[in-house]
Design a protein around this motif. Structure first.
Motif, PDB file in Angstrom:
ATOM      1  N   TYR A   1       0.849  -1.193   0.000  1.00  0.00           N
ATOM      2  CA  TYR A   1       0.000   0.000   0.000  1.00  0.00           C
ATOM      3  C   TYR A   1       0.895   1.257   0.000  1.00  0.00           C
ATOM      4  O   TYR A   1       2.008   1.225   0.528  1.00  0.00           O
ATOM      5  N   PRO A   2       0.436   2.384  -0.598  1.00  0.00           N
ATOM      6  CA  PRO A   2       1.295   3.576  -0.691  1.00  0.00           C
ATOM      7  C   PRO A   2       1.894   4.013   0.644  1.00  0.00           C
ATOM      8  O   PRO A   2       3.068   4.398   0.707  1.00  0.00           O
ATOM      9  N   PHE A   3       1.101   3.896   1.732  1.00  0.00           N
ATOM     10  CA  PHE A   3       1.627   4.365   3.021  1.00  0.00           C
ATOM     11  C   PHE A   3       2.732   3.443   3.545  1.00  0.00           C
ATOM     12  O   PHE A   3       3.668   3.887   4.200  1.00  0.00           O
ATOM     13  N   GLU A   4       2.598   2.163   3.209  1.00  0.00           N
ATOM     14  CA  GLU A   4       3.642   1.209   3.588  1.00  0.00           C
ATOM     15  C   GLU A   4       4.932   1.551   2.836  1.00  0.00           C
ATOM     16  O   GLU A   4       6.023   1.547   3.407  1.00  0.00           O
ATOM     17  N   ARG A   5       4.783   1.866   1.561  1.00  0.00           N
ATOM     18  CA  ARG A   5       5.963   2.220   0.760  1.00  0.00           C
ATOM     19  C   ARG A   5       6.577   3.515   1.284  1.00  0.00           C
ATOM     20  O   ARG A   5       7.799   3.659   1.348  1.00  0.00           O
ATOM     21  N   LEU A   6       5.712   4.466   1.664  1.00  0.00           N
ATOM     22  CA  LEU A   6       6.224   5.737   2.171  1.00  0.00           C
ATOM     23  C   LEU A   6       6.996   5.519   3.477  1.00  0.00           C
ATOM     24  O   LEU A   6       8.065   6.104   3.680  1.00  0.00           O
ATOM     25  N   ARG A   7       6.446   4.657   4.326  1.00  0.00           N
ATOM     26  CA  ARG A   7       7.141   4.367   5.598  1.00  0.00           C
ATOM     27  C   ARG A   7       8.538   3.821   5.321  1.00  0.00           C
ATOM     28  O   ARG A   7       9.513   4.236   5.921  1.00  0.00           O
ATOM     29  N   ALA A   8       8.612   2.903   4.346  1.00  0.00           N
ATOM     30  CA  ALA A   8       9.917   2.315   4.027  1.00  0.00           C
ATOM     31  C   ALA A   8      10.847   3.384   3.431  1.00  0.00           C
ATOM     32  O   ALA A   8      12.037   3.436   3.750  1.00  0.00           O
ATOM     33  N   LEU A   9      10.297   4.263   2.599  1.00  0.00           N
ATOM     34  CA  LEU A   9      11.127   5.271   1.926  1.00  0.00           C
ATOM     35  C   LEU A   9      11.576   6.390   2.860  1.00  0.00           C
ATOM     36  O   LEU A   9      12.479   7.160   2.532  1.00  0.00           O
ATOM     37  N   THR A  10      10.912   6.505   4.017  1.00  0.00           N
ATOM     38  CA  THR A  10      11.286   7.589   4.948  1.00  0.00           C
ATOM     39  C   THR A  10      11.842   7.034   6.264  1.00  0.00           C
ATOM     40  O   THR A  10      12.007   7.778   7.225  1.00  0.00           O
TER      41      THR A  10
ATOM     42  N   ASP B   1      14.715   6.171   7.208  1.00  0.00           N
ATOM     43  CA  ASP B   1      15.980   6.748   7.691  1.00  0.00           C
ATOM     44  C   ASP B   1      15.889   8.262   7.891  1.00  0.00           C
ATOM     45  O   ASP B   1      16.893   8.899   8.205  1.00  0.00           O
ATOM     46  N   VAL B   2      14.709   8.847   7.717  1.00  0.00           N
ATOM     47  CA  VAL B   2      14.591  10.305   7.866  1.00  0.00           C
ATOM     48  C   VAL B   2      14.270  10.633   9.328  1.00  0.00           C
ATOM     49  O   VAL B   2      13.374  10.029   9.918  1.00  0.00           O
ATOM     50  N   VAL B   3      14.998  11.590   9.892  1.00  0.00           N
ATOM     51  CA  VAL B   3      14.693  12.056  11.254  1.00  0.00           C
ATOM     52  C   VAL B   3      13.835  13.309  11.106  1.00  0.00           C
ATOM     53  O   VAL B   3      14.315  14.338  10.638  1.00  0.00           O
TER      54      VAL B   3
ATOM     55  N   GLY C   1      12.704  15.399   2.250  1.00  0.00           N
ATOM     56  CA  GLY C   1      13.322  16.654   2.708  1.00  0.00           C
ATOM     57  C   GLY C   1      12.355  17.462   3.566  1.00  0.00           C
ATOM     58  O   GLY C   1      12.739  18.047   4.587  1.00  0.00           O
ATOM     59  N   LEU C   2      11.109  17.477   3.153  1.00  0.00           N
ATOM     60  CA  LEU C   2      10.093  18.244   3.890  1.00  0.00           C
ATOM     61  C   LEU C   2       9.915  17.682   5.305  1.00  0.00           C
ATOM     62  O   LEU C   2       9.807  18.425   6.279  1.00  0.00           O
ATOM     63  N   LEU C   3       9.911  16.367   5.389  1.00  0.00           N
ATOM     64  CA  LEU C   3       9.765  15.718   6.695  1.00  0.00           C
ATOM     65  C   LEU C   3      10.979  16.028   7.579  1.00  0.00           C
ATOM     66  O   LEU C   3      10.841  16.365   8.758  1.00  0.00           O
TER      67      LEU C   3
ATOM     68  N   GLN D   1      13.112  18.553   7.339  1.00  0.00           N
ATOM     69  CA  GLN D   1      13.331  19.960   7.688  1.00  0.00           C
ATOM     70  C   GLN D   1      12.154  20.611   8.402  1.00  0.00           C
ATOM     71  O   GLN D   1      12.314  21.552   9.160  1.00  0.00           O
ATOM     72  N   TYR D   2      10.943  20.127   8.113  1.00  0.00           N
ATOM     73  CA  TYR D   2       9.761  20.824   8.661  1.00  0.00           C
ATOM     74  C   TYR D   2       8.755  19.905   9.346  1.00  0.00           C
ATOM     75  O   TYR D   2       7.706  20.365   9.780  1.00  0.00           O
ATOM     76  N   ASN D   3       9.030  18.611   9.387  1.00  0.00           N
ATOM     77  CA  ASN D   3       8.132  17.661  10.058  1.00  0.00           C
ATOM     78  C   ASN D   3       6.694  17.699   9.502  1.00  0.00           C
ATOM     79  O   ASN D   3       5.721  17.597  10.261  1.00  0.00           O
ATOM     80  N   VAL D   4       6.592  17.872   8.186  1.00  0.00           N
ATOM     81  CA  VAL D   4       5.284  17.788   7.525  1.00  0.00           C
ATOM     82  C   VAL D   4       5.319  16.554   6.626  1.00  0.00           C
ATOM     83  O   VAL D   4       6.238  16.393   5.819  1.00  0.00           O
ATOM     84  N   ALA D   5       4.310  15.678   6.797  1.00  0.00           N
ATOM     85  CA  ALA D   5       4.242  14.465   5.957  1.00  0.00           C
ATOM     86  C   ALA D   5       3.272  14.700   4.801  1.00  0.00           C
ATOM     87  O   ALA D   5       2.149  15.178   5.006  1.00  0.00           O
ATOM     88  N   VAL D   6       3.733  14.399   3.589  1.00  0.00           N
ATOM     89  CA  VAL D   6       2.865  14.457   2.401  1.00  0.00           C
ATOM     90  C   VAL D   6       3.052  13.143   1.641  1.00  0.00           C
ATOM     91  O   VAL D   6       4.024  12.420   1.854  1.00  0.00           O
TER      92      VAL D   6
END
Ligand SMILES: Cc1ncc(COP(=O)(O)O)c(C=O)c1O
Length: 411
Positions: free
Chosen positions: A11-20, A22-24, A346-348, A350-355
């Protein structure tokens, strides 16, 4: 195990979780999510009250066809909203949210023993369409949306050889994620193709009550009636309370259309065990019979979109959609290398906004991924939170290094 399960995509959100992973996310900002399309305006009191008042209904098994009073409430709503008459006994069925019904319809209508069973889907699309097709033993054919034509799907790109094997077509109007509403000439074309090739049209209309133009979105039953096709042959529409009445947790909607298909759908659903709980049926009746809360909800979205969209339009290509609660923004000119996933990471950070990166909502088809370079912003939170997110997005975009201008822009 059913071998078809292995054909499902994450599912897209699962893929997004995997893709992010390593992002703090920036610790300096409180988290804001514009990712998930879950309504967050308050559930109307009248729905909650009806639910509580009918808890005694928990003592009995519900009929899969639903209480006749619920089917009448749905038919009454169709008459008021679309000026269309449907028979509540044969042309309406309650469903436990449109998601399960969109899935289950494919299991009902698809004959996997016919060669090259095909399901045609818009692209980008709601991922349930694809999973439903694959688990029904069919293959998908994606039709890309065209940003130059208000994101209309390019139906003319589908060869007759594909239509000839098509058993089911999913249409989403208003669209997720594009917000586009299909005009009557597109419906006319699809009805003609369905008559010619014999496929079923599943019209997903769960965003129909949140719109930004003066005119309410055209519905599929309404289009069919205007075109003189009032038997709704091979047409099933899907309507939901989740977005209309801010009750995504209630799991309530209905399907309406072709009586012959709904008869078989009821049979399938009886075995699958898809009856709606009696208190939820009563709460649904209360919701379908009231328009005041729907108008207030729509007004709230309109005010929010009117405030948020201009802030974003300064930094990315985005406009008010026809309907729905998403902005489908083009960030290809600002994102690093035009990459929507990099943009979201990058948005996550630098600004902690999830899209949601647009490429995760579409498949590569006919040489392109029509979601690439776009992001989906679900403006479901209260206006202050959405505005705060928009200002952070604007600051983020302004600080990104300038990207090379695409060569066709220099012509
Ligand atoms: C396009 C589309 N269809 C259907 C659904 C399912 O909605 P529900 O099952 O809540 O009716 C969603 C939910 O987000 C959606 O975006």
């Amino acid at each position: 195990m059913n071998p078809l399960l292995s054909r499902l995509h994450p599912y897209p959100f699962e893929r997004l979780r995997a893709l992010t992973r390593d992002v703090v996310p920036s610790p300096a900002h409180r988290p804001i999510s514009l990712g998930i399309g879950e309504p967050r305006h308050a559930t109307p009191g009248l729905v909650q009250e009806a639910l509580v008042a009918h808890l005694k209904g928990l003592a009995s098994y519900p009929a899969t066809a639903g209480d006749p009073a619920l089917r009448e409430a749905c038919a009454g709503w169709i008459a008021r909203r679309y000026g269309v008459t449907v028979d509540p006994a044969t042309q309406v069925l309650p469903v436990n949210g449109s998601r399960e019904a969109l899935f289950a319809l494919a299991q009902t209508v698809i004959d996997p023993t016919r060669p090259r069973a095909t399901v045609v889907c818009p692209n980008p699309f709601y991922q349930i369409y694809e999973g439903a097709a694959l688990l029904a033993g069919a293959s998908t054919h994606f039709v890309n949306s065209d940003p130059a034509r208000n994101f209309a799907a390019d139906w003319s790109s589908v060869p007759d050889s594909v239509w000839a094997n098509t058993q089911l077509l999913y249409v989403c109007s208003p669209g997720n994620p594009t917000g586009a509403v299909m005009p009557i000439d597109e419906w006319e074309r699809l009805f003609a193709l369905s008559r010619c090739f014999g496929f079923v049209i599943a019209a997903d209309e769960c965003y129909s009550e949140i719109y930004f133009r003066d005119e309410a979105p055209l519905g599929s039953l309404e289009a069919a009636t205007r075109l003189g096709l009032s038997d709704f042959k091979n047409l099933v529409s899907f309507t939901s309370l989740s977005k209309r009445s801010n009750v995504p947790g209630m799991r309530s909607g209905f399907v309406a259309g072709d009586a012959a298909i709904l008869k078989q759908f009821l049979l399938y659903r009886t075995y699958h065990g898809s009856a709606m709980s009696p208190p939820l049926q009563q709460a649904s009746i209360a919701a379908w019979n009231d328009e005041t809360h729907v108008e207030e909800n729509r007004a709230k979205y309109r005010r929010k979109f009117a405030q948020v969209t201009p802030v974003l339009a300064e930094v990315m290509r985005v406009g008010l959609p026809d309907a729905g609660f998403y902005l489908w923004a083009d960030v290809s000119r600002v994102a690093p290398r035009g990459d929507d996933v990099e943009f979201a990471r990058g948005l996550l950070a630098q600004y902690n906004v999830a899209v949601l990166p647009g490429s995760l909502l579409a498949r590569e088809a006919h040489g392109i991924n029509p979601g690439a370079g776009r992001i989906r912003l679900a403006l479901v939170a209260e206006v202050d939170e959405c505005l705060e997110a928009a200002h952070r997005l604007a600051a983020y975009c302004k600080a990104l290094p300038p990207q090379p201008v695409p060569s066709n822009d220099l012509l």
